[in-house]
Design a protein around this motif. Structure first.
Motif, PDB file in Angstrom:
ATOM      1  N   PRO A  10       0.827  -1.208   0.000  1.00 32.78           N
ATOM      2  CA  PRO A  10       0.000   0.000   0.000  1.00 32.78           C
ATOM      3  C   PRO A  10       0.862   1.260   0.000  1.00 32.78           C
ATOM      4  N   PRO A  11       0.601   2.189  -0.906  1.00 30.52           N
ATOM      5  CA  PRO A  11       1.381   3.441  -0.911  1.00 30.52           C
ATOM      6  C   PRO A  11       0.999   4.286   0.301  1.00 30.52           C
ATOM      7  N   LEU A  12       2.021   4.758   0.996  1.00 29.82           N
ATOM      8  CA  LEU A  12       1.806   5.503   2.236  1.00 29.82           C
ATOM      9  C   LEU A  12       2.073   6.987   2.023  1.00 29.82           C
ATOM     10  N   GLY A  13       1.962   7.412   0.791  1.00 28.23           N
ATOM     11  CA  GLY A  13       2.342   8.791   0.486  1.00 28.23           C
ATOM     12  C   GLY A  13       1.349   9.807   1.008  1.00 28.23           C
ATOM     13  N   ASP A  14       1.749  11.038   0.854  1.00 30.67           N
ATOM     14  CA  ASP A  14       0.870  12.159   1.173  1.00 30.67           C
ATOM     15  C   ASP A  14       1.070  13.179   0.063  1.00 30.67           C
ATOM     16  N   ASN A  15       0.707  14.429   0.318  1.00 30.94           N
ATOM     17  CA  ASN A  15       0.793  15.396  -0.779  1.00 30.94           C
ATOM     18  C   ASN A  15       2.228  15.743  -1.181  1.00 30.94           C
ATOM     19  N   ARG A  16       3.214  15.189  -0.462  1.00 34.66           N
ATOM     20  CA  ARG A  16       4.615  15.396  -0.850  1.00 34.66           C
ATOM     21  C   ARG A  16       5.082  14.372  -1.865  1.00 34.66           C
ATOM     22  N   GLY A  17       4.325  13.232  -1.951  1.00 30.33           N
ATOM     23  CA  GLY A  17       4.747  12.171  -2.858  1.00 30.33           C
ATOM     24  C   GLY A  17       4.449  10.820  -2.251  1.00 30.33           C
ATOM     25  N   SER A  18       5.057   9.783  -2.820  1.00 27.50           N
ATOM     26  CA  SER A  18       4.707   8.419  -2.442  1.00 27.50           C
ATOM     27  C   SER A  18       5.807   7.759  -1.632  1.00 27.50           C
ATOM     28  N   LEU A  19       5.408   6.787  -0.841  1.00 24.37           N
ATOM     29  CA  LEU A  19       6.342   6.018  -0.029  1.00 24.37           C
ATOM     30  C   LEU A  19       5.786   4.599   0.081  1.00 24.37           C
ATOM     31  N   VAL A  20       6.657   3.628  -0.111  1.00 21.51           N
ATOM     32  CA  VAL A  20       6.244   2.229   0.053  1.00 21.51           C
ATOM     33  C   VAL A  20       7.220   1.578   1.017  1.00 21.51           C
ATOM     34  N   ALA A  21       6.688   0.849   1.985  1.00 26.43           N
ATOM     35  CA  ALA A  21       7.525   0.107   2.931  1.00 26.43           C
ATOM     36  C   ALA A  21       7.361  -1.386   2.648  1.00 26.43           C
ATOM     37  N   LEU A  22       8.469  -2.098   2.596  1.00 27.74           N
ATOM     38  CA  LEU A  22       8.434  -3.547   2.385  1.00 27.74           C
ATOM     39  C   LEU A  22       8.851  -4.199   3.689  1.00 27.74           C
ATOM     40  N   GLU A  23       8.003  -5.022   4.250  1.00 22.35           N
ATOM     41  CA  GLU A  23       8.309  -5.615   5.547  1.00 22.35           C
ATOM     42  C   GLU A  23       8.310  -7.134   5.477  1.00 22.35           C
ATOM     43  N   GLY A  24       9.426  -7.717   5.885  1.00 20.53           N
ATOM     44  CA  GLY A  24       9.540  -9.172   5.926  1.00 20.53           C
ATOM     45  C   GLY A  24       8.518  -9.768   6.874  1.00 20.53           C
ATOM     46  N   GLU A  25       8.004 -10.930   6.476  1.00 16.53           N
ATOM     47  CA  GLU A  25       6.994 -11.669   7.251  1.00 16.53           C
ATOM     48  C   GLU A  25       5.670 -10.917   7.363  1.00 16.53           C
ATOM     49  N   LYS A  26       5.530  -9.852   6.611  1.00 14.86           N
ATOM     50  CA  LYS A  26       4.235  -9.151   6.528  1.00 14.86           C
ATOM     51  C   LYS A  26       3.837  -9.145   5.053  1.00 14.86           C
ATOM     52  N   THR A  27       4.017  -8.017   4.357  1.00  9.13           N
ATOM     53  CA  THR A  27       3.670  -8.026   2.926  1.00  9.13           C
ATOM     54  C   THR A  27       4.651  -8.876   2.110  1.00  9.13           C
ATOM     55  N   VAL A  28       5.847  -9.061   2.631  1.00  9.67           N
ATOM     56  CA  VAL A  28       6.790 -10.011   2.017  1.00  9.67           C
ATOM     57  C   VAL A  28       6.730 -11.283   2.863  1.00  9.67           C
ATOM     58  N   PRO A  29       6.296 -12.414   2.255  1.00 16.00           N
ATOM     59  CA  PRO A  29       5.917 -13.576   3.076  1.00 16.00           C
ATOM     60  C   PRO A  29       7.083 -14.456   3.542  1.00 16.00           C
ATOM     61  N   PHE A  30       8.229 -13.841   3.817  1.00 16.76           N
ATOM     62  CA  PHE A  30       9.364 -14.589   4.367  1.00 16.76           C
ATOM     63  C   PHE A  30      10.286 -13.588   5.042  1.00 16.76           C
ATOM     64  N   THR A  31      11.254 -14.104   5.779  1.00 10.85           N
ATOM     65  CA  THR A  31      12.280 -13.248   6.366  1.00 10.85           C
ATOM     66  C   THR A  31      13.230 -12.823   5.249  1.00 10.85           C
ATOM     67  N   ILE A  32      13.432 -11.535   5.106  1.00  6.38           N
ATOM     68  CA  ILE A  32      14.274 -11.031   4.005  1.00  6.38           C
ATOM     69  C   ILE A  32      15.744 -11.165   4.402  1.00  6.38           C
ATOM     70  N   GLN A  33      16.480 -11.989   3.636  1.00  9.60           N
ATOM     71  CA  GLN A  33      17.906 -12.200   3.941  1.00  9.60           C
ATOM     72  C   GLN A  33      18.801 -11.388   2.998  1.00  9.60           C
ATOM     73  N   ARG A  34      18.213 -10.959   1.876  1.00  6.52           N
ATOM     74  CA  ARG A  34      19.055 -10.328   0.842  1.00  6.52           C
ATOM     75  C   ARG A  34      18.173  -9.460  -0.037  1.00  6.52           C
TER      76      ARG A  34
END
Ligand code: TYD
Length: 133
Positions: A10-34
């Motif tokens: 989900p884009p978390l932006g506001d009127n300054r622009g867009s921001l996306v956060a990628l989180e392991g074990e949440k929207t990314v379905p594994f622990t991010i190693q690399r």
């Protein structure tokens, strides 16, 4: 089931622009190693042409576009990656090819394991034997 499985960021932006956060074990379905990214891919170059025994990945086209082909040995499907808010899930034992990179393409890849050349299957015939046995 289709080989094309997305995870939405989900884009978390506001009127300054867009921001996306990628989180392991949440929207990314594994622990991010690399994390790695492909950029500056020359016109007409295709990449990939391998599968992984164990590795799972999520690919996000942060800028530009490219065409991803996925193949599980039974079916072959393709999709354009062109959205910074959509991640393509790529399971282990899926052959992948990337084609038609736009000159501005930055393809970000999140991986469940550290780099290990022994995890690669780079020969398509060998891949077919392994998945169809
Ligand atoms: P490769 O995975 O073959 O690229 P692609 O599938 O995108 O065509 O990797 C290219 C080279 O980079 C290869 O020599 C291995 C090396 N490499 C690493 O050292 N670490 C990494 O995390 C990755 C993805 C590749």
């Amino acid at each position: 089931m289709s080989l094309i499985q997305w995870t939405h960021f989900p884009p978390l932006g506001d009127n300054r622009g867009s921001l996306v956060a990628l989180e392991g074990e949440k929207t990314v379905p594994f622990t991010i190693q690399r994390v790695y990214y492909l950029f500056g891919t020359k016109l007409g170059v295709s990449r990939g042409f391998h599968a992984h025994k164990k590795l799972q990945q999520v690919a996000v086209c942060v800028t530009g576009r490219c065409r991803m082909v996925l193949d599980d040995g039974q079916k072959r499907e393709e999709v354009w990656l062109d959205s910074p808010t959509q991640g393509l899930l790529i399971s282990n034992m899926v052959w992948r090819e990337m084609h038609d990179f736009s000159p501005d393409c930055v393809l970000l890849v999140l991986a469940s394991e550290h780099y290990d050349e022994a995890d690669y299957i780079r020969n398509y015939e060998q891949f077919l034997k392994m998945v169809n046995k």
